[in-house]
Design an enzyme around this catalytic site. Structure first.
Site: not given
Length: 259
Positions: A132-134
């Protein structure tokens, strides 16, 4: 109690390894440069795992990336998780056959959940890492796919629960804003969300020294700390970090890192 882990992440793009800061890539060197400067056989005792991510933006080739994984496997005797650009069962099979112990999924988690379920059924959830890139925007936690280029319609908390229902093995949680800064992990976000899911978290984005590792490993649901900072941990940085963590009583595998 399961041992916690230190993970080194390598960012690959177009045949070279890169330094990343806020997802802006800077070329560092090819695999020969990597071996010359890092000598993975020598520092393997400092690490528990390698994550290798294909961040090639245009004409992403699983075939060329798989060859890089093959070359790394020749020098590294610790588990390798590899991903970036997996779009089919055949892509995943190629990486496993090239020596990867796990695969890392990002975009297809959102765009093709049926493929993710098929991969889990075939290889087991323990072999699947969800990346997950957030980043935060006005207290909203936005999730991005396609190498950080596309924002999806779920916020971070909803996406974490969605991945829990998919039954992935681990989640690689990477802060775009902290990426490559060396100023420490996004502890506010980690503290807010790590206890809300049962899937173990690998935290990434921002590590610059062993104190950041130590602070990250204090969280119960954080199974591993990762760094992709090629420069802060060059030389004896990783062995020293592991020694300090073990001396502090951290639950890491204890072996002679000077080997």
């Amino acid at each position: 109690m399961l041992r916690k882990r230190i993970i080194f992440a390598l960012i690959y793009s177009d045949g070279f390894f890169m330094q990343s800061r806020n997802f802006r890539l800077q070329k560092v060197g090819d695999i020969n440069w990597l071996e010359k400067n890092y000598k993975f056989q020598n520092i393997a005792f400092s690490l528990d795992e390698l994550v290798v991510l294909n961040a090639t933006r245009n004409n992403k080739s699983i075939t060329y990336f798989a060859k890089t994984i093959e070359n790394l496997v020749n020098d590294v005797f610790i588990p390798i998780a590899a991903g970036g650009g997996i779009r089919s069962m055949e892509d995943a099979e190629l990486l496993f056959n090239s020596g990867a112990d796990k695969i890392v999924l990002n975009t297809i988690l959102h765009t093709d959940p049926e493929l993710v379920r098929a991969l889990i059924k075939r290889y087991g959830s323990q072999s699947i890492v969800a990346s997950i890139d957030y980043k935060k925007s006005d207290e909203i936690y936005e999730v991005y796919i396609n190498d950080g280029a596309t924002k999806i319609n779920l916020d971070l908390e909803d996406y974490l629960h969605y991945l829990e229902k998919l039954e992935v093995g681990e989640i690689y949680l990477n802060s775009i804003e902290k990426d490559g800064t060396g100023f420490g992990y996004d502890f506010d976000t980690i503290k807010k969300f790590e206890s809300k899911i049962k899937i173990p978290l690998i935290i990434a984005g921002g590590a610059g020294n062993e104190s950041h590792f130590m602070d990250g490993l204090k969280y119960k649901n954080v199974s591993a700390v990762a760094t992709a900072n090629l420069f802060n941990f060059i030389g004896d940085g990783l062995p020293k970090a592991r020694v300090k963590l073990i001396e502090s009583g951290e639950n890491l595998a204890n072996w002679n890192v000077d080997n």
